[in-house]
Write a protein that holds these residues in place. Sequence first.
Motif, PDB file in Angstrom:
ATOM      1  N   ARG A  91      -4.984   6.324 -15.531  1.00 52.95           N
ATOM      2  CA  ARG A  91      -3.852   5.252 -15.964  1.00 52.95           C
ATOM      3  C   ARG A  91      -2.939   4.871 -14.757  1.00 52.95           C
ATOM      4  N   GLY A  92      -2.907   3.643 -14.411  1.00 57.30           N
ATOM      5  CA  GLY A  92      -1.613   2.947 -13.376  1.00 57.30           C
ATOM      6  C   GLY A  92      -2.501   3.010 -12.026  1.00 57.30           C
TER       7      GLY A  92
ATOM      8  N   ALA B 211       0.890  -1.140   0.143  1.00 57.49           N
ATOM      9  CA  ALA B 211      -0.068  -0.129   0.048  1.00 57.49           C
ATOM     10  C   ALA B 211       0.816   1.130   0.113  1.00 57.49           C
ATOM     11  N   ASP B 212       2.146   1.149   0.025  1.00 56.78           N
ATOM     12  CA  ASP B 212       3.118   2.093   0.037  1.00 56.78           C
ATOM     13  C   ASP B 212       3.096   2.685  -1.592  1.00 56.78           C
ATOM     14  N   ALA B 213       2.527   4.091  -1.855  1.00 56.93           N
ATOM     15  CA  ALA B 213       2.407   4.202  -2.960  1.00 56.93           C
ATOM     16  C   ALA B 213       3.812   4.626  -3.971  1.00 56.93           C
ATOM     17  N   GLU B 214       4.841   5.043  -3.049  1.00 56.69           N
ATOM     18  CA  GLU B 214       6.240   5.115  -3.725  1.00 56.69           C
ATOM     19  C   GLU B 214       6.684   3.631  -3.969  1.00 56.69           C
ATOM     20  N   SER B 215       6.511   2.582  -3.509  1.00 56.81           N
ATOM     21  CA  SER B 215       7.091   1.397  -3.555  1.00 56.81           C
ATOM     22  C   SER B 215       6.382   0.997  -5.033  1.00 56.81           C
ATOM     23  N   ARG B 216       5.121   1.428  -5.252  1.00 55.67           N
ATOM     24  CA  ARG B 216       4.479   0.911  -6.273  1.00 55.67           C
ATOM     25  C   ARG B 216       4.785   1.673  -7.746  1.00 55.67           C
ATOM     26  N   GLY B 217       5.720   2.850  -7.485  1.00 55.45           N
ATOM     27  CA  GLY B 217       6.063   3.387  -8.622  1.00 55.45           C
ATOM     28  C   GLY B 217       5.478   4.855  -8.655  1.00 55.45           C
ATOM     29  N   GLY B 218       4.202   4.771  -7.969  1.00 54.73           N
ATOM     30  CA  GLY B 218       3.442   5.987  -8.074  1.00 54.73           C
ATOM     31  C   GLY B 218       3.217   6.767  -9.318  1.00 54.73           C
ATOM     32  N   LYS B 219       3.183   5.743 -10.432  1.00 58.11           N
ATOM     33  CA  LYS B 219       3.048   6.456 -11.944  1.00 58.11           C
ATOM     34  C   LYS B 219       1.643   6.407 -12.304  1.00 58.11           C
ATOM     35  N   VAL B 220       0.817   7.480 -11.987  1.00 60.21           N
ATOM     36  CA  VAL B 220      -0.691   7.656 -12.357  1.00 60.21           C
ATOM     37  C   VAL B 220      -0.530   8.512 -13.464  1.00 60.21           C
ATOM     38  N   GLY B 221      -1.133   8.338 -14.402  1.00 56.91           N
ATOM     39  CA  GLY B 221      -1.306   9.395 -15.622  1.00 56.91           C
ATOM     40  C   GLY B 221      -2.456   9.730 -15.845  1.00 56.91           C
TER      41      GLY B 221
ATOM     42  N   LEU C 144      -0.393  -1.165 -15.257  1.00 52.73           N
ATOM     43  CA  LEU C 144      -1.582  -1.872 -15.486  1.00 52.73           C
ATOM     44  C   LEU C 144      -2.654  -0.688 -14.494  1.00 52.73           C
ATOM     45  N   THR C 145      -3.884  -0.562 -14.767  1.00 51.92           N
ATOM     46  CA  THR C 145      -5.065   0.130 -14.250  1.00 51.92           C
ATOM     47  C   THR C 145      -6.149  -0.927 -13.784  1.00 51.92           C
ATOM     48  N   TYR C 146      -6.484  -0.815 -12.464  1.00 53.63           N
ATOM     49  CA  TYR C 146      -7.479  -1.838 -11.991  1.00 53.63           C
ATOM     50  C   TYR C 146      -8.694  -1.185 -11.350  1.00 53.63           C
ATOM     51  N   LEU C 147      -9.641  -1.829 -11.501  1.00 50.77           N
ATOM     52  CA  LEU C 147     -10.949  -1.444 -10.889  1.00 50.77           C
ATOM     53  C   LEU C 147     -11.061  -2.767 -10.091  1.00 50.77           C
ATOM     54  N   PHE C 148     -11.349  -2.592  -8.859  1.00 50.89           N
ATOM     55  CA  PHE C 148     -11.198  -3.568  -7.952  1.00 50.89           C
ATOM     56  C   PHE C 148     -12.381  -3.828  -7.042  1.00 50.89           C
ATOM     57  N   ILE C 149     -13.326  -4.635  -7.233  1.00 51.14           N
ATOM     58  CA  ILE C 149     -14.518  -4.688  -6.543  1.00 51.14           C
ATOM     59  C   ILE C 149     -14.254  -5.719  -5.423  1.00 51.14           C
TER      60      ILE C 149
END
Length: 574
Positions: free
Chosen positions: A346-347, A299-309, A512-517
């Motif tokens: 995106r992302g 859940a750490d945004a930095e570790s996930r790259g934080g690439k949001v487009g 990848l972009t996720y819609l998580f239900i």
Amino acid sequence: MSDVSAGKEEQTMKPVLSVRDLKVAFNVDKNLKEVVHGVNFDVFPGETVAIVGESGSGKSTTMHAVMNLLPGTGRITDGSVLWQGRELVGIGRRDMETIRGREIGLVPQDPMSNLNPVWSVGFQVEEAIRANGLASNKKDVRARAIEVLEQAGLSDAEKRMKQYPHQFSGGMKQRALIGIGLSAKPDLLIADEPTSALDVTVQRVVLDHLAQLTSELGTAVVFITHDLGLAAERAEKLIVMYQGNIVESGPSREILQHPQHPYTKRLVSAAPSLASRRIGSDAGMPAAPTGTFDVAALADAESRGGKVGEPLIEVENLRKVYKLRKGNFRSEDFVAVEGASFTINRGETLALVGESGSGKSTIAKMVLQLEEPTGGKVTIAGKDTAKLNSRELFDLRRTLQPVFQDPYGSLDPLHNIGNTIMEPLNIHKVGDTASRKRRVHELLDQVSLPRELATRYPNELSGGQRQRVAVARGLALKPDILVLDEAVSALDVLVQAQILDLLAELQRDLGLTYLFITHDLAVVRLIADRVCVMQQGKILEQATTEEVFENPQMEYTKNLLAAIPGASIELGIS
């Protein structure tokens, strides 16, 4: 008088079920493969016991062996199962049938596949009552069936008797199965993942009801579960199984707060409810190792790259109305989704949460173009999906892939795993036969499944393995967007942790972009950037994950968070 009470005390201290050195094996390619290796445990009258462990650890196999319900080629090869002093190993089929249902009840794992879709729910309850010899004439059977459904917490039971399983929600189906399991007032109830498919509020209602019924009847309960929060909150005793062995057992809270065995420590550290609390604190705090990864890092945004487009999915004022038939050729409108709006960049991962029937899956189906909106629009990568022709829609499907809730229902039982994963590649004519086979092996590696599973069929896999196959199939075409509908709800904590880690890694590497239900809010804390909370078709609250968890605005959101099993219990690693 004192002698009598002492005798009673002694009697209550005798276990109703005593399992000693139980070994179970399956015939695989003419060889016996042992899967349960000499387990020992006792269950006392009125006691609640939870058996936890990952998929394939032998939890369900052990309890099915107790009831002589082993599937296929499975059989007990050694050991003893004493039921109220009576040996069940080697007992005749007729004798076992008098015990099963009447003295030992079962609530099976999957309500979808354990209720016959062509028979009304009432008929199926009546059949169980007849089979258990609880009533014989038609009037008594019907009266008892209505009583059973009322006891199971189904309002308007007489009307519900006429309905079919597809007309029941997941929670209602599960309650009907609990009613059937308890109909004969058994001395022991085995509940196999009784709430894994339910949202937290329905789960709490079902478990409270089960606790009330079993305490009134003095029934002992064995929960087979992967939910450590549930085990901590609902069971006095915990049995931890790993690779067919019991590695630790004792008082549940004690074990979960001070686990001794390395495997139990891994289970506890992978439990999302624990991870949620850890993530909520200082992000730099080191997380407990799980043997595969660091849950806090997810859940750490930095570790996930934080690439949001740029915005990739835009949902505007979405509405869905279904026509429900009422008889006499009349119908009434049922509004499933009303005025839903959100954007996913995106992302990024957006989670839709809420109770069963809140409209989450309906929105997913409209995003996937499996349902047509009644109003509003869905825009994907700048294109209004309502205006796409069939060719454009086919191309869109390559970039937009689903992973559905029920892995058993969404995998073709006649196709082996390799062909199932390869199917999207065949449909979209990607590569040649050799490259497709290579891609299947690559995907099996990605989701931590052995390559030899490619030749196996869905019924030969555990629930967790089937769910990983569903994720592998969703990834086959290297899509930009994955719509995950309850994709980890049926998984044990370690497999769930691996899948969430895999999804985070793929998001980091492939953007990848996720819609998580999901109905599992603990998982939301791990995986989502933003959350939309839904109730009765409307989005009530929309904010970053941190804001929703730390400062929920709506009473409904507060209730959802409070209903997380074991939320108030501090788990820990000694």
